[in-house]
Design a protein around this motif. Structure first.
Motif, PDB file in Angstrom:
ATOM      1  N   SER A 150      11.475  26.036  23.434  1.00  0.00           N
ATOM      2  CA  SER A 150      12.784  26.150  23.853  1.00  0.00           C
ATOM      3  C   SER A 150      12.747  26.176  25.498  1.00  0.00           C
ATOM      4  N   ARG A 151      11.658  26.678  25.929  1.00  0.00           N
ATOM      5  CA  ARG A 151      11.477  26.835  27.389  1.00  0.00           C
ATOM      6  C   ARG A 151      11.256  25.470  27.838  1.00  0.00           C
ATOM      7  N   ILE A 152      10.700  24.590  27.248  1.00  0.00           N
ATOM      8  CA  ILE A 152      10.396  23.184  27.613  1.00  0.00           C
ATOM      9  C   ILE A 152      11.643  22.368  27.550  1.00  0.00           C
ATOM     10  N   ASN A 153      12.474  22.441  26.528  1.00  0.00           N
ATOM     11  CA  ASN A 153      13.720  22.004  26.364  1.00  0.00           C
ATOM     12  C   ASN A 153      14.559  22.331  27.665  1.00  0.00           C
ATOM     13  N   GLN A 154      14.621  23.458  27.839  1.00  0.00           N
ATOM     14  CA  GLN A 154      15.520  24.176  29.001  1.00  0.00           C
ATOM     15  C   GLN A 154      15.058  23.423  30.457  1.00  0.00           C
ATOM     16  N   ILE A 155      13.850  23.261  30.531  1.00  0.00           N
ATOM     17  CA  ILE A 155      13.269  22.693  31.807  1.00  0.00           C
ATOM     18  C   ILE A 155      13.829  21.149  32.104  1.00  0.00           C
ATOM     19  N   ALA A 156      13.693  20.628  30.856  1.00  0.00           N
ATOM     20  CA  ALA A 156      13.968  19.198  30.674  1.00  0.00           C
ATOM     21  C   ALA A 156      15.455  19.031  30.897  1.00  0.00           C
ATOM     22  N   GLU A 157      16.258  19.900  30.369  1.00  0.00           N
ATOM     23  CA  GLU A 157      17.621  19.826  30.611  1.00  0.00           C
ATOM     24  C   GLU A 157      18.166  20.251  32.046  1.00  0.00           C
ATOM     25  N   VAL A 158      17.461  21.131  32.774  1.00  0.00           N
ATOM     26  CA  VAL A 158      17.803  21.561  33.903  1.00  0.00           C
ATOM     27  C   VAL A 158      17.555  20.244  34.866  1.00  0.00           C
ATOM     28  N   HIS A 159      16.697  19.319  34.510  1.00  0.00           N
ATOM     29  CA  HIS A 159      16.155  18.051  35.146  1.00  0.00           C
ATOM     30  C   HIS A 159      17.173  16.991  34.490  1.00  0.00           C
ATOM     31  N   GLU A 160      18.008  17.151  33.932  1.00  0.00           N
ATOM     32  CA  GLU A 160      18.841  16.322  33.133  1.00  0.00           C
ATOM     33  C   GLU A 160      18.040  15.031  32.487  1.00  0.00           C
ATOM     34  N   LEU A 161      16.902  15.532  31.626  1.00  0.00           N
ATOM     35  CA  LEU A 161      16.254  14.531  31.002  1.00  0.00           C
ATOM     36  C   LEU A 161      16.287  14.823  29.501  1.00  0.00           C
ATOM     37  N   THR A 162      15.883  13.934  28.531  1.00  0.00           N
ATOM     38  CA  THR A 162      15.692  14.248  27.196  1.00  0.00           C
ATOM     39  C   THR A 162      14.394  14.863  27.163  1.00  0.00           C
ATOM     40  N   LEU A 163      14.016  15.350  25.985  1.00  0.00           N
ATOM     41  CA  LEU A 163      12.680  15.802  25.697  1.00  0.00           C
ATOM     42  C   LEU A 163      11.817  14.788  25.870  1.00  0.00           C
ATOM     43  N   ARG A 164      11.992  13.395  25.334  1.00  0.00           N
ATOM     44  CA  ARG A 164      11.106  12.420  25.312  1.00  0.00           C
ATOM     45  C   ARG A 164      10.687  11.933  26.585  1.00  0.00           C
ATOM     46  N   GLN A 165      11.916  11.728  27.471  1.00  0.00           N
ATOM     47  CA  GLN A 165      11.575  11.423  29.005  1.00  0.00           C
ATOM     48  C   GLN A 165      10.737  12.365  29.646  1.00  0.00           C
ATOM     49  N   PHE A 166      11.013  13.610  29.385  1.00  0.00           N
ATOM     50  CA  PHE A 166      10.034  14.831  29.789  1.00  0.00           C
ATOM     51  C   PHE A 166       8.723  14.641  29.352  1.00  0.00           C
ATOM     52  N   LEU A 167       8.481  14.474  28.154  1.00  0.00           N
ATOM     53  CA  LEU A 167       6.973  14.241  27.573  1.00  0.00           C
ATOM     54  C   LEU A 167       6.342  12.895  28.285  1.00  0.00           C
ATOM     55  N   ASP A 168       7.116  11.950  28.514  1.00  0.00           N
ATOM     56  CA  ASP A 168       6.514  10.755  29.015  1.00  0.00           C
ATOM     57  C   ASP A 168       6.093  10.794  30.571  1.00  0.00           C
ATOM     58  N   LEU A 185       1.518  20.274  30.657  1.00  0.00           N
ATOM     59  CA  LEU A 185       2.987  20.633  30.854  1.00  0.00           C
ATOM     60  C   LEU A 185       3.363  21.098  32.263  1.00  0.00           C
ATOM     61  N   GLY A 186       2.337  22.004  32.783  1.00  0.00           N
ATOM     62  CA  GLY A 186       2.408  22.612  33.968  1.00  0.00           C
ATOM     63  C   GLY A 186       2.675  21.713  35.145  1.00  0.00           C
ATOM     64  N   GLU A 187       1.626  20.689  34.843  1.00  0.00           N
ATOM     65  CA  GLU A 187       1.812  19.595  36.077  1.00  0.00           C
ATOM     66  C   GLU A 187       2.939  18.649  36.043  1.00  0.00           C
ATOM     67  N   LYS A 188       3.670  18.596  34.849  1.00  0.00           N
ATOM     68  CA  LYS A 188       4.768  17.895  34.838  1.00  0.00           C
ATOM     69  C   LYS A 188       6.093  18.443  35.226  1.00  0.00           C
ATOM     70  N   PHE A 189       5.797  19.858  35.120  1.00  0.00           N
ATOM     71  CA  PHE A 189       7.097  20.922  35.589  1.00  0.00           C
ATOM     72  C   PHE A 189       7.071  20.904  37.103  1.00  0.00           C
ATOM     73  N   LYS A 190       5.658  20.851  37.759  1.00  0.00           N
ATOM     74  CA  LYS A 190       5.481  20.703  38.955  1.00  0.00           C
ATOM     75  C   LYS A 190       6.010  19.365  39.797  1.00  0.00           C
ATOM     76  N   ILE A 191       5.586  18.285  38.797  1.00  0.00           N
ATOM     77  CA  ILE A 191       6.028  16.902  39.354  1.00  0.00           C
ATOM     78  C   ILE A 191       7.801  17.028  39.543  1.00  0.00           C
ATOM     79  N   LEU A 192       8.334  17.241  38.327  1.00  0.00           N
ATOM     80  CA  LEU A 192       9.844  17.387  38.348  1.00  0.00           C
ATOM     81  C   LEU A 192      10.485  18.181  39.394  1.00  0.00           C
ATOM     82  N   ARG A 193       9.644  19.471  39.619  1.00  0.00           N
ATOM     83  CA  ARG A 193      10.482  20.429  40.817  1.00  0.00           C
ATOM     84  C   ARG A 193      10.066  19.631  42.187  1.00  0.00           C
ATOM     85  N   GLN A 194       9.054  19.205  42.290  1.00  0.00           N
ATOM     86  CA  GLN A 194       9.063  18.658  43.626  1.00  0.00           C
ATOM     87  C   GLN A 194       9.719  17.174  43.893  1.00  0.00           C
ATOM     88  N   LYS A 195       9.824  16.463  42.716  1.00  0.00           N
ATOM     89  CA  LYS A 195      10.802  15.230  42.873  1.00  0.00           C
ATOM     90  C   LYS A 195      12.243  15.685  43.037  1.00  0.00           C
TER      91      LYS A 195
END
Length: 109
Positions: A46-64, A4-14
């Motif tokens: 809820s934090r995972i969902n919040q981060i997905a929302e900040v990046h305008e992603l669905t939870l499924r998109q985030f997890l993928d 999850l942390g790596e995904k957070f970082k990927i999204l932030r950098q993107k």
């Protein structure tokens, strides 16, 4: 499989923002966000969902993100196409403004 942390970082950098900006958008401290990215702290649902929302992603998109099968690449292509459409719209609006200004200047002469 990405953590999850790596995904957070990927999204932030993107998104092109720093940890401070992400922390502020989530309403948490910079150290708290950093711990999420490094995996020191495990986020709750809820934090995972919040981060997905900040990046305008669905939870499924985030997890993928970062998973096999090209879904991340397809998502990036879709995002780039959307950004191109937005930029094209901006260019058209600006061209209209330039034409209006030119017409006003011509009428003054």
């Amino acid at each position: 499989m990405k953590t999850l942390g790596e995904k957070f970082k990927i999204l932030r950098q993107k998104k092109g923002v720093n940890q401070k900006t992400m922390a502020e958008s989530l309403g948490i401290s910079i150290p708290a966000y950093s711990k999420l990215e490094t995996g020191i702290t495990d986020p709750n649902f809820s934090r995972i969902n919040q981060i997905a929302e900040v990046h305008e992603l669905t939870l499924r998109q985030f997890l993928d993100i970062g998973e096999e099968g090209g879904s991340e690449q397809e998502q990036l292509v879709a995002e780039l196409k959307e950004k191109v459409r937005e930029l094209e719209s901006s260019v058209i609006r600006l061209q209209g403004k330039v034409i209006d200004l030119y017409d006003k200047e011509e009428r003054r002469k």
